[in-house]
Motif scaffolding. Structure first.
Motif, PDB file in Angstrom:
ATOM      1  N   MET A   1     -57.034  82.865 -62.590  1.00 46.07           N
ATOM      2  CA  MET A   1     -57.364  83.326 -61.433  1.00 46.07           C
ATOM      3  C   MET A   1     -56.929  84.467 -60.820  1.00 46.07           C
ATOM      4  O   MET A   1     -55.524  84.632 -61.361  1.00 46.07           O
ATOM      5  CB  MET A   1     -56.798  81.858 -60.660  1.00 46.07           C
ATOM      6  N   THR A   2     -57.531  84.954 -60.151  1.00 44.65           N
ATOM      7  CA  THR A   2     -56.654  86.326 -59.143  1.00 44.65           C
ATOM      8  C   THR A   2     -56.333  86.011 -57.938  1.00 44.65           C
ATOM      9  O   THR A   2     -57.505  85.597 -57.110  1.00 44.65           O
ATOM     10  CB  THR A   2     -57.539  87.621 -59.224  1.00 44.65           C
ATOM     11  N   LEU A   3     -55.295  86.136 -57.261  1.00 43.49           N
ATOM     12  CA  LEU A   3     -54.943  85.765 -56.065  1.00 43.49           C
ATOM     13  C   LEU A   3     -55.025  87.178 -55.234  1.00 43.49           C
ATOM     14  O   LEU A   3     -54.528  88.078 -55.528  1.00 43.49           O
ATOM     15  CB  LEU A   3     -53.712  85.077 -55.682  1.00 43.49           C
ATOM     16  N   TYR A   4     -55.831  87.129 -54.194  1.00 41.54           N
ATOM     17  CA  TYR A   4     -55.989  88.268 -53.177  1.00 41.54           C
ATOM     18  C   TYR A   4     -55.398  88.090 -52.019  1.00 41.54           C
ATOM     19  O   TYR A   4     -55.144  87.140 -51.314  1.00 41.54           O
ATOM     20  CB  TYR A   4     -57.585  88.839 -52.858  1.00 41.54           C
ATOM     21  N   LEU A   5     -55.054  89.175 -51.276  1.00 40.62           N
ATOM     22  CA  LEU A   5     -54.436  89.260 -49.939  1.00 40.62           C
ATOM     23  C   LEU A   5     -55.506  90.006 -49.135  1.00 40.62           C
ATOM     24  O   LEU A   5     -55.825  91.128 -49.430  1.00 40.62           O
ATOM     25  CB  LEU A   5     -53.089  89.989 -49.853  1.00 40.62           C
ATOM     26  N   ALA A   6     -56.002  89.308 -48.051  1.00 40.10           N
ATOM     27  CA  ALA A   6     -57.034  89.849 -47.383  1.00 40.10           C
ATOM     28  C   ALA A   6     -56.457  90.015 -45.572  1.00 40.10           C
ATOM     29  O   ALA A   6     -56.065  88.847 -45.405  1.00 40.10           O
ATOM     30  CB  ALA A   6     -58.510  88.908 -47.172  1.00 40.10           C
ATOM     31  N   THR A   7     -56.460  91.318 -45.237  1.00 36.01           N
ATOM     32  CA  THR A   7     -55.898  91.403 -43.777  1.00 36.01           C
ATOM     33  C   THR A   7     -56.926  92.371 -43.298  1.00 36.01           C
ATOM     34  O   THR A   7     -58.032  92.860 -43.931  1.00 36.01           O
ATOM     35  CB  THR A   7     -54.633  92.006 -43.734  1.00 36.01           C
ATOM     36  N   ASP A   8     -56.956  92.596 -41.962  1.00 38.55           N
ATOM     37  CA  ASP A   8     -57.633  93.266 -40.893  1.00 38.55           C
ATOM     38  C   ASP A   8     -59.124  92.718 -41.080  1.00 38.55           C
ATOM     39  O   ASP A   8     -59.995  93.234 -41.288  1.00 38.55           O
ATOM     40  CB  ASP A   8     -57.862  94.640 -41.646  1.00 38.55           C
ATOM     41  N   LEU A   9     -59.269  91.417 -40.930  1.00 35.73           N
ATOM     42  CA  LEU A   9     -60.442  90.710 -40.846  1.00 35.73           C
ATOM     43  C   LEU A   9     -61.179  90.843 -39.660  1.00 35.73           C
ATOM     44  O   LEU A   9     -60.917  91.031 -38.448  1.00 35.73           O
ATOM     45  CB  LEU A   9     -59.959  89.176 -40.876  1.00 35.73           C
ATOM     46  N   SER A  10     -62.545  90.651 -40.163  1.00 32.18           N
ATOM     47  CA  SER A  10     -63.443  90.956 -38.961  1.00 32.18           C
ATOM     48  C   SER A  10     -64.907  90.032 -39.173  1.00 32.18           C
ATOM     49  O   SER A  10     -65.306  89.941 -40.446  1.00 32.18           O
ATOM     50  CB  SER A  10     -63.929  92.325 -38.652  1.00 32.18           C
ATOM     51  N   PRO A  11     -65.870  89.560 -38.425  1.00 33.64           N
ATOM     52  CA  PRO A  11     -66.902  88.900 -38.693  1.00 33.64           C
ATOM     53  C   PRO A  11     -67.932  89.822 -39.598  1.00 33.64           C
ATOM     54  O   PRO A  11     -68.116  90.977 -39.429  1.00 33.64           O
ATOM     55  CB  PRO A  11     -67.447  88.592 -37.400  1.00 33.64           C
ATOM     56  N   VAL A  12     -68.422  89.178 -40.544  1.00 34.29           N
ATOM     57  CA  VAL A  12     -69.452  89.542 -41.391  1.00 34.29           C
ATOM     58  C   VAL A  12     -70.653  90.116 -40.515  1.00 34.29           C
ATOM     59  O   VAL A  12     -71.176  89.329 -39.686  1.00 34.29           O
ATOM     60  CB  VAL A  12     -69.815  89.018 -42.572  1.00 34.29           C
ATOM     61  N   LYS A  13     -71.577  91.141 -41.113  1.00 31.20           N
ATOM     62  CA  LYS A  13     -72.616  91.499 -40.285  1.00 31.20           C
ATOM     63  C   LYS A  13     -73.595  90.573 -40.832  1.00 31.20           C
ATOM     64  O   LYS A  13     -74.612  90.086 -40.188  1.00 31.20           O
ATOM     65  CB  LYS A  13     -72.746  92.923 -40.709  1.00 31.20           C
ATOM     66  N   GLN A  14     -73.614  90.429 -42.172  1.00 28.20           N
ATOM     67  CA  GLN A  14     -74.971  89.627 -42.876  1.00 28.20           C
ATOM     68  C   GLN A  14     -73.991  88.347 -43.465  1.00 28.20           C
ATOM     69  O   GLN A  14     -73.472  88.417 -44.613  1.00 28.20           O
ATOM     70  CB  GLN A  14     -75.220  90.479 -44.027  1.00 28.20           C
ATOM     71  N   ALA A  15     -74.218  87.209 -43.146  1.00 26.23           N
ATOM     72  CA  ALA A  15     -73.667  85.994 -43.894  1.00 26.23           C
ATOM     73  C   ALA A  15     -74.506  85.638 -44.895  1.00 26.23           C
ATOM     74  O   ALA A  15     -75.594  85.420 -44.991  1.00 26.23           O
ATOM     75  CB  ALA A  15     -73.831  84.965 -42.699  1.00 26.23           C
ATOM     76  N   LEU A  16     -73.746  85.229 -45.985  1.00 25.70           N
ATOM     77  CA  LEU A  16     -74.272  84.761 -47.319  1.00 25.70           C
ATOM     78  C   LEU A  16     -74.446  83.466 -47.236  1.00 25.70           C
ATOM     79  O   LEU A  16     -73.646  82.626 -46.548  1.00 25.70           O
ATOM     80  CB  LEU A  16     -73.461  85.417 -48.537  1.00 25.70           C
ATOM     81  N   PRO A  17     -75.422  82.964 -48.070  1.00 24.53           N
ATOM     82  CA  PRO A  17     -75.820  81.511 -47.992  1.00 24.53           C
ATOM     83  C   PRO A  17     -74.434  80.802 -48.703  1.00 24.53           C
ATOM     84  O   PRO A  17     -73.846  81.100 -49.541  1.00 24.53           O
ATOM     85  CB  PRO A  17     -76.960  81.331 -48.984  1.00 24.53           C
ATOM     86  N   GLN A  18     -74.136  79.560 -48.334  1.00 25.30           N
ATOM     87  CA  GLN A  18     -72.954  78.797 -48.887  1.00 25.30           C
ATOM     88  C   GLN A  18     -73.503  77.890 -49.977  1.00 25.30           C
ATOM     89  O   GLN A  18     -74.613  77.606 -49.775  1.00 25.30           O
ATOM     90  CB  GLN A  18     -72.383  77.823 -47.730  1.00 25.30           C
TER      91      GLN A  18
END
Lengths: 184, 184
Positions: free
Chosen positions: B125-142
């Motif tokens: 498993m690779t653990l990422y740090l995500a910051t500077d978040l904003s809403p996506v323009k194109q939502a992928l199917p869940q």
């Protein structure tokens, strides 16, 4: 927040797929909350403990050992599965510390308990902090199919391995990060 | 330190025991370094990513979801398996962040990579740090068999859950401890 019942999947059937020495594998057919069906693969495990053991010189005790799943030697904090000799995780922690390091801890306390990979397994692990270490009076027999070599990391060495991406065992990374949070 | 070759177990045979959607289970017969034989049970997995996603309000994004192995709802950081759409773990992290939180990260960097339970599985498993978040323009199917609810923890709330023993997912504990080490 939604009620837990709104998430629950109903188990329609569960079939045994493999029974080994340390894992049991099943496949569930489940009904999702929206009424559709899906399958879930599950690896049952007896649970385990891991130990952040810190020496008087403030070094972390780590074990080198061969791991069949990745066909390589790893560096891992002392750890082991719960077995029939253990009435609780504390017993298991004392036993494994004795078997693998020949030490006993004047202070042995739980840091936290967690599922190691809850997407497919129920394996639950308790991480202990062991300090005030001294040689055991009575050494317990070691697992006869485990070959272990002990190494000792000071904080700078552990940090170097973490930063370089060479610390690659989950419980060991967790123990290191916890150690970092309690540095004076 | 001993040479890695001194630890190596020779695989004499490996037999498939179960092939599922997300795991493959085998049993190895191995020759130990001292010449005796033993068996090893192995759960192969495609690997996964997890994300410590921190909002502008310095809250950690967490998901509530049902987990079949423990028949309960958990709190977990966003995560997912690598799949055929991903050329690397960074792709997987971007995709899962989109699918599960509908966010994209201006900064997305690897914290560390580890085996989740190397005693019996090769899951990495690779653990990422995500910051500077904003809403996506194109939502992928869940994923259509995943029911997820998002919750947000500030650092005090996460600390309370860790201290109370209510944070019980390994990657989430690791993400929290890492977060603690970078608190200003």
């Amino acid at each position: 927040m939604k009620d837990e019942a709104e998430f629950a999947e109903k188990v329609l059937s569960e079939n045994d797929k493999f029974q080994g020495k340390i894992i049991r594998v099943t496949e569930q057919t489940v009904e999702l909350p929206d009424g559709r069906q899906s399958t879930r693969e599950i690896v049952y495990h007896s649970g385990a403990i891991a130990i952040l053991a810190l020496t008087a010189e403030n070094q972390m005790i780590v074990e080198r050992q061969w791991r069949a799943p990745i066909q390589a030697v790893t560096y891992e904090v002392p750890a082991g599965k719960l077995d029939s000799r253990d009435t609780n995780t504390l017993d298991a922690a004392k036993r494994e510390l004795n078997e693998e390091t020949r030490l006993e801890a004047g202070n042995l306390r739980e840091i936290t308990t967690f599922y190691t990979s809850v997407g497919f397994s129920d394996e639950k692990m308790t991480l202990y902090l062991a300090t005030d270490l001294s040689p055991v009076k009575q050494a317990l027999p070691q697992d006869d199919d485990e070959e272990i070599e002990l190494v000792y990391w000071d904080f700078a060495k552990a940090t170097e391995l973490f930063e370089n991406g060479q610390m690659n065992d989950a419980k060991t990374v967790m123990a290191y990060l916890y150690w970092k949070t309690i540095q004076g």
